[in-house]
Scaffold this motif. Structure first.
Motif, PDB file in Angstrom:
ATOM      1  N   TRP B  24       0.823  -1.141   0.043  1.00 40.38           N
ATOM      2  CA  TRP B  24       0.008  -0.204  -0.046  1.00 40.38           C
ATOM      3  C   TRP B  24       0.797   1.267  -0.252  1.00 40.38           C
ATOM      4  O   TRP B  24       0.710   2.343  -0.522  1.00 40.38           O
ATOM      5  CB  TRP B  24      -0.944  -0.062   1.244  1.00 40.38           C
ATOM      6  CG  TRP B  24      -2.263  -0.197   1.015  1.00 40.38           C
ATOM      7  CD1 TRP B  24      -3.209  -1.003   1.217  1.00 40.38           C
ATOM      8  CD2 TRP B  24      -2.973   1.192   0.485  1.00 40.38           C
ATOM      9  NE1 TRP B  24      -4.495  -0.335   0.721  1.00 40.38           N
ATOM     10  CE2 TRP B  24      -4.366   0.943   0.229  1.00 40.38           C
ATOM     11  CE3 TRP B  24      -2.726   2.475  -0.091  1.00 40.38           C
ATOM     12  CZ2 TRP B  24      -5.498   1.739  -0.193  1.00 40.38           C
ATOM     13  CZ3 TRP B  24      -3.477   3.313  -0.661  1.00 40.38           C
ATOM     14  CH2 TRP B  24      -4.926   2.810  -0.700  1.00 40.38           C
ATOM     15  N   THR B  25       2.008   1.213   0.781  1.00 36.14           N
ATOM     16  CA  THR B  25       2.574   2.540   1.098  1.00 36.14           C
ATOM     17  C   THR B  25       4.026   2.759   0.268  1.00 36.14           C
ATOM     18  O   THR B  25       4.625   3.798   0.283  1.00 36.14           O
ATOM     19  CB  THR B  25       2.789   2.349   2.464  1.00 36.14           C
ATOM     20  OG1 THR B  25       3.501   1.392   3.005  1.00 36.14           O
ATOM     21  CG2 THR B  25       1.730   2.673   3.424  1.00 36.14           C
ATOM     22  N   LEU B  30       2.583   0.177  -5.048  1.00 38.64           N
ATOM     23  CA  LEU B  30       0.978   0.497  -5.283  1.00 38.64           C
ATOM     24  C   LEU B  30       0.848   0.505  -6.667  1.00 38.64           C
ATOM     25  O   LEU B  30      -0.310   0.243  -7.143  1.00 38.64           O
ATOM     26  CB  LEU B  30       1.051   2.069  -4.507  1.00 38.64           C
ATOM     27  CG  LEU B  30      -0.538   2.654  -4.656  1.00 38.64           C
ATOM     28  CD1 LEU B  30      -1.216   2.226  -3.418  1.00 38.64           C
ATOM     29  CD2 LEU B  30      -0.200   4.192  -4.212  1.00 38.64           C
ATOM     30  N   PHE B  34      -3.095  -0.959  -7.724  1.00 34.92           N
ATOM     31  CA  PHE B  34      -3.867   0.205  -7.548  1.00 34.92           C
ATOM     32  C   PHE B  34      -5.056   0.389  -8.450  1.00 34.92           C
ATOM     33  O   PHE B  34      -6.218   1.104  -8.284  1.00 34.92           O
ATOM     34  CB  PHE B  34      -3.302   1.608  -6.816  1.00 34.92           C
ATOM     35  CG  PHE B  34      -4.276   2.418  -5.942  1.00 34.92           C
ATOM     36  CD1 PHE B  34      -4.878   1.857  -4.916  1.00 34.92           C
ATOM     37  CD2 PHE B  34      -4.703   3.552  -6.502  1.00 34.92           C
ATOM     38  CE1 PHE B  34      -5.334   2.838  -4.263  1.00 34.92           C
ATOM     39  CE2 PHE B  34      -5.469   4.530  -5.836  1.00 34.92           C
ATOM     40  CZ  PHE B  34      -5.918   4.049  -4.566  1.00 34.92           C
TER      41      PHE B  34
END
Lengths: 167, 167
Positions: B24-25, B30, B34
């Motif tokens: 996610w980070t 990502l 995403f």
């Protein structure tokens, strides 16, 4: 430059930084200076944490009344140094519905305090806007006079607090 | 109830929490999950701190292109546990100018991760809206399918990371 979209009030207040912070962050004290007299703050909700509510109701002798006011959102709390909040979000970061008057456009306010070294406090309040139109609307509403008059009242209150015997 | 204005995706992902957080980070990771395939993320800016920028550009084989995308603002970073950002603000909390499509209304997203106790991760993504109209627009745009498909891709990537030899 994004900074061109800001309105800035900067003052050196003749009061110690911790009391200026206290007058800003204690709701019962905030009530006493946050509206330019003869306007008054009749309601305050201030939950001093990121995501917490910041809501005020301002009333005036001319019948002016913001109603309960749009709840804004606290963004940053750096004890004695920096307080930020925005009207673009409500409590717990939910996007806000815009209101009327000074609540008709989204604004983020960043208040910073710094020691001047001689017992006074450098007080800086910056209003961030999305665009030039909102900045100009805010300026025409009297940002400088309003926040300036309130800064005088803030200084006066912080001085009163300084004069009070420590309990 | 304000919660009625939320859209919620909840999934148990078969991957460890720290790798879901990493996927996610880390902007380069990502990018890989995403966008629901065949859409792609062609640009990511992610400054992982409250007030930091979060901006993505999404492109599709059908010529779909968000352009550089509206820069949003990171609100909360709790390592491995919680990440929040909003499109109502831009970097450093300046009120945002709304864009087009999925950037035409303000939204706050809150992503939380929790251990299930058996090596899997409870993944929860909540989208907060200002009103029912924005929530419905977002639902019609395919929040459930889009975020659901991305959650599959996120799980797959986190599993790949888990299978990689530790360097």
């Amino acid at each position: 430059m994004a900074e061109d979209l800001d309105l800035v009030l900067e003052r050196t207040l003749d009061a110690p930084r911790e009391l200026v912070w206290k007058a800003w962050t204690d709701p019962s004290l905030l009530k006493r200076w946050f509206a330019p007299k003869p306007y008054e703050i009749s309601e305050v909700e201030l939950d001093l944490r990121p995501g917490g509510i910041f809501r005020i109701r301002m009333v005036g002798p001319d019948g002016f009344d913001t109603g309960h006011g749009n709840p804004g959102c606290i963004l940053e709390v750096r004890d004695g140094e920096r307080l930020s909040w925005t009207s673009a979000l409500g409590p717990d970061y939910r996007p806000a519905i815009m209101g009327e008057g000074c609540e008709s456009f989204p604004m983020t306010a960043i208040v910073t305090l710094a020691d001047t070294g001689d017992g006074r406090t450098l007080y800086r309040a910056v209003a961030l806007h999305a665009n030039a139109a909102d900045r100009d609307t805010h300026a025409r509403m009297g940002f400088q006079e309003g926040w300036g008059k309130c800064a005088d009242q803030l200084e006066e209150l912080a001085c009163e607090l300084a004069a009070e015997p420590v309990r």
